[in-house]
Write an enzyme that holds these catalytic residues in place. Structure first.
Site, PDB file in Angstrom:
ATOM      1  N   ASP A   1       0.887  -1.203   0.034  1.00  0.00           N
ATOM      2  CA  ASP A   1      -0.206  -0.017  -0.155  1.00  0.00           C
ATOM      3  C   ASP A   1       0.904   1.343   0.010  1.00  0.00           C
ATOM      4  O   ASP A   1       1.877   1.305   0.391  1.00  0.00           O
ATOM      5  CB  ASP A   1      -0.973  -0.146   1.195  1.00  0.00           C
ATOM      6  CG  ASP A   1      -1.891  -1.206   1.236  1.00  0.00           C
ATOM      7  OD1 ASP A   1      -2.495  -1.492   0.280  1.00  0.00           O
ATOM      8  OD2 ASP A   1      -2.065  -1.623   2.390  1.00  0.00           O
TER       9      ASP A   1
ATOM     10  N   ASP B   1      -7.039  -1.294  -4.375  1.00  0.00           N
ATOM     11  CA  ASP B   1      -8.261  -0.926  -3.481  1.00  0.00           C
ATOM     12  C   ASP B   1      -9.203   0.119  -4.240  1.00  0.00           C
ATOM     13  O   ASP B   1     -10.357  -0.040  -3.762  1.00  0.00           O
ATOM     14  CB  ASP B   1      -7.557  -0.569  -2.036  1.00  0.00           C
ATOM     15  CG  ASP B   1      -6.748  -1.573  -1.392  1.00  0.00           C
ATOM     16  OD1 ASP B   1      -7.105  -2.714  -1.764  1.00  0.00           O
ATOM     17  OD2 ASP B   1      -5.619  -0.935  -0.615  1.00  0.00           O
TER      18      ASP B   1
END
Length: 220
Positions: free
Chosen positions: A150, A184
């Site tokens: 991420d 995401d």
């Protein structure tokens, strides 16, 4: 929308997702950050659990972290197969474009994170206090135990909450705290489209079901 166009959309999202992750993994040490704007940062973190960093072992205390990680990865693979079937079936039934685009986004995002979970532990070494090496002699973990990369962080507001707010008053708070990735974003966008455009997305299926029921009644 045709299956060819949906596949092209999936490939584009996967490329953007994986290129950004490869870049971060091979250029950043873990927790290194770059402030692009006051409200937007590139912050490298790794997530070995579900959304918000939750782990299955946090929910089911009787299983180990490694078993929970393996179970989560296998569940993701099964889920993405189901989503892929849903996509192909929706195209075959000439479903609304909004539905097909939404499913394609969810599929691409889920597949992007599965790639991390399945392969990254083998094709990278760890990023603790160093920049990871691509295709090292020994990876940081075994297959199916990789961590999701991420890097997108939007701390739009940070400060101490007013004391009059119940339960959290006086606590330091960041909005928006989670760090996420392109995959995401694709999943969230797809789900958001299905929620916001619910009637448009599933109108075709409702009509088809209604026609089928009416045909059954006429037959009787």
């Amino acid at each position: 929308m045709s299956l060819k166009k949906a596949t092209l959309l999936i490939i584009v999202i996967l490329l953007i997702d994986q290129v950004s992750k490869f870049y971060i993994k091979t250029q950043f040490a873990l927790h290194h950050r770059i402030e692009v704007f006051e409200w937007f940062q590139i912050l490298f973190v790794e997530n070995d659990g579900m959304a918000w960093g939750t782990k299955l072992s946090d929910i089911f205390t009787g299983i180990s972290d490694r078993t929970a990680k393996l179970a989560l990865t296998i569940f993701r693979i099964v889920a993405v197969i189901g989503i892929g079937y849903w996509l192909v079936n929706s195209v075959r039934k000439k479903g609304p474009n909004i539905l097909i685009i939404a499913i394609a986004l969810i599929f691409a995002g889920a597949l992007g994170n599965i790639i991390d979970s399945v392969f990254y532990g083998v094709i990278f070494d760890d990023s603790y206090s160093q920049v990871a090496t691509f295709l090292p002699e020994v990876g940081y973990d075994s297959i199916f135990h990789g961590k999701v990369v991420d890097m997108l962080h939007f701390p739009i507001w940070q400060g101490v909450l007013p004391t009059w707010i119940p339960f959290v008053g006086g606590d330091y708070f960041t909005f928006f705290e989670p760090v996420f990735n392109v995959a995401d974003m694709a999943i969230s966008t797809g789900i958001g489209m299905l929620i916001v455009f619910n009637k448009s997305a599933f109108h075709h299926e409702e009509i088809a079901t209604g026609e089928k029921d009416e045909g059954s009644e006429n037959t009787i």
